[in-house]
Design a protein around this motif. Sequence first.
Motif, mmCIF file in Angstrom:
data_model
loop_
_atom_site.group_PDB
_atom_site.id
_atom_site.type_symbol
_atom_site.label_atom_id
_atom_site.label_comp_id
_atom_site.label_asym_id
_atom_site.label_seq_id
_atom_site.Cartn_x
_atom_site.Cartn_y
_atom_site.Cartn_z
ATOM 1 N N GLY A 108 13.807 -24.304 54.111
ATOM 2 C CA GLY A 108 14.756 -24.741 53.083
ATOM 3 C C GLY A 108 15.499 -26.003 53.474
ATOM 4 N N GLN A 109 14.833 -26.884 54.224
ATOM 5 C CA GLN A 109 15.411 -28.159 54.635
ATOM 6 C C GLN A 109 14.565 -29.291 54.038
ATOM 7 N N PRO A 110 14.717 -29.517 52.727
ATOM 8 C CA PRO A 110 13.808 -30.439 52.046
ATOM 9 C C PRO A 110 13.868 -31.889 52.519
ATOM 10 N N ARG A 111 15.032 -32.382 52.927
ATOM 11 C CA ARG A 111 15.086 -33.770 53.407
ATOM 12 C C ARG A 111 14.203 -33.954 54.640
ATOM 13 N N ARG A 112 14.292 -33.013 55.562
ATOM 14 C CA ARG A 112 13.467 -33.089 56.764
ATOM 15 C C ARG A 112 11.993 -32.862 56.414
ATOM 16 N N ALA A 113 11.744 -32.013 55.437
ATOM 17 C CA ALA A 113 10.364 -31.780 55.005
ATOM 18 C C ALA A 113 9.767 -33.055 54.424
ATOM 19 N N VAL A 114 10.535 -33.761 53.582
ATOM 20 C CA VAL A 114 10.057 -35.021 53.001
ATOM 21 C C VAL A 114 9.767 -36.022 54.112
ATOM 22 N N GLU A 115 10.678 -36.143 55.061
ATOM 23 C CA GLU A 115 10.505 -37.107 56.149
ATOM 24 C C GLU A 115 9.174 -36.887 56.870
ATOM 25 N N HIS A 116 8.903 -35.662 57.254
ATOM 26 C CA HIS A 116 7.702 -35.375 58.043
ATOM 27 C C HIS A 116 6.436 -35.350 57.188
ATOM 28 N N ALA A 117 6.527 -34.779 55.995
ATOM 29 C CA ALA A 117 5.345 -34.743 55.126
ATOM 30 C C ALA A 117 4.938 -36.158 54.715
ATOM 31 N N THR A 136 0.397 -33.004 51.097
ATOM 32 C CA THR A 136 0.896 -33.708 49.915
ATOM 33 C C THR A 136 1.591 -32.726 48.974
ATOM 34 N N MET A 137 1.088 -31.500 48.911
ATOM 35 C CA MET A 137 1.781 -30.467 48.121
ATOM 36 C C MET A 137 3.108 -30.079 48.774
ATOM 37 N N VAL A 138 3.162 -30.072 50.090
ATOM 38 C CA VAL A 138 4.437 -29.823 50.781
ATOM 39 C C VAL A 138 5.429 -30.917 50.406
ATOM 40 N N LEU A 139 4.955 -32.156 50.366
ATOM 41 C CA LEU A 139 5.807 -33.269 49.959
ATOM 42 C C LEU A 139 6.304 -33.053 48.524
ATOM 43 N N ALA A 140 5.413 -32.644 47.632
ATOM 44 C CA ALA A 140 5.800 -32.367 46.242
ATOM 45 C C ALA A 140 6.848 -31.248 46.188
ATOM 46 N N ASP A 141 6.625 -30.183 46.937
ATOM 47 C CA ASP A 141 7.597 -29.080 46.979
ATOM 48 C C ASP A 141 8.959 -29.563 47.458
ATOM 49 N N ASP A 145 12.506 -29.451 45.668
ATOM 50 C CA ASP A 145 13.665 -28.781 46.277
ATOM 51 C C ASP A 145 14.868 -29.711 46.390
ATOM 52 N N LEU A 146 14.610 -31.010 46.442
ATOM 53 C CA LEU A 146 15.708 -31.987 46.456
ATOM 54 C C LEU A 146 16.239 -32.273 45.051
ATOM 55 N N GLY A 147 15.591 -31.697 44.035
ATOM 56 C CA GLY A 147 16.037 -31.910 42.661
ATOM 57 C C GLY A 147 15.465 -33.165 42.029
ATOM 58 N N ASP A 148 14.316 -33.625 42.518
ATOM 59 C CA ASP A 148 13.686 -34.838 42.001
ATOM 60 C C ASP A 148 12.320 -34.494 41.406
ATOM 61 N N PRO A 149 12.300 -33.986 40.158
ATOM 62 C CA PRO A 149 11.027 -33.561 39.573
ATOM 63 C C PRO A 149 10.035 -34.707 39.366
ATOM 64 N N GLU A 150 10.537 -35.928 39.134
ATOM 65 C CA GLU A 150 9.614 -37.042 38.912
ATOM 66 C C GLU A 150 8.807 -37.340 40.179
ATOM 67 N N GLN A 151 9.480 -37.478 41.311
ATOM 68 C CA GLN A 151 8.749 -37.725 42.560
ATOM 69 C C GLN A 151 7.904 -36.521 42.935
ATOM 70 N N ALA A 152 8.400 -35.335 42.632
ATOM 71 C CA ALA A 152 7.634 -34.116 42.915
ATOM 72 C C ALA A 152 6.312 -34.136 42.158
ATOM 73 N N ASP A 154 4.771 -36.775 40.877
ATOM 74 C CA ASP A 154 3.934 -37.872 41.375
ATOM 75 C C ASP A 154 3.166 -37.428 42.623
ATOM 76 N N ALA A 155 3.864 -36.769 43.534
ATOM 77 C CA ALA A 155 3.209 -36.293 44.755
ATOM 78 C C ALA A 155 2.155 -35.243 44.417
ATOM 79 N N ALA A 156 2.482 -34.338 43.510
ATOM 80 C CA ALA A 156 1.520 -33.292 43.140
ATOM 81 C C ALA A 156 0.273 -33.891 42.492
#
Length: 187
Positions: A108-117, A136-141, A145-152, A154-156
Amino acid sequence: MGERFARVLSAMSHQATFLGHRSEAVSLARAAGQGVRAVATPTLTAQFQAMQARALAGPGDARACELALAAAERSFAQADPGQDPEFIRYFNEAELAAELGHCFRDLGQPRRAVEHAARAVAGSDGQYPRSDFFVTMVLADAYADLGDPEQACDAALGALRLGQALTSARCVAYLREFRERLDRFGG
């Protein structure tokens, strides 16, 4: 125990994590690492530690997960790919970053997840489309989780392009989880 047997245990840990059998997954990953401790290369050790971290992330054991991740990063920093057995050569910086991304998403640490993914996606050489799809799906998730459906989304979409030819229950499960994350945004 041979390195190949340890690899089987590590793969079983990965599958147990996917199936939600977290305590078994932790035990399998630990057994893999302990069984070859004296002869394992740093890369192999890092992969076993990363599998242990993945298993610990699911139930939210953040401290134990982060300790396992730190150990994996220390082990990987000592890696000499020329010393690795052929079967572990896929485990490179991008793969380690993908494991970190998975763990932080599950914790449940989406900022760190985005950084690494994102680092994993950028570092991919395209040789492993299945792994690329998952991270790439982890990045979308994480974006969801950060509340950014558009980037989510795009990644998906990027993941779907990568995974066009893939057929597996895990791929479907990742897509299902992503769809559930999107449900909170309404239309």
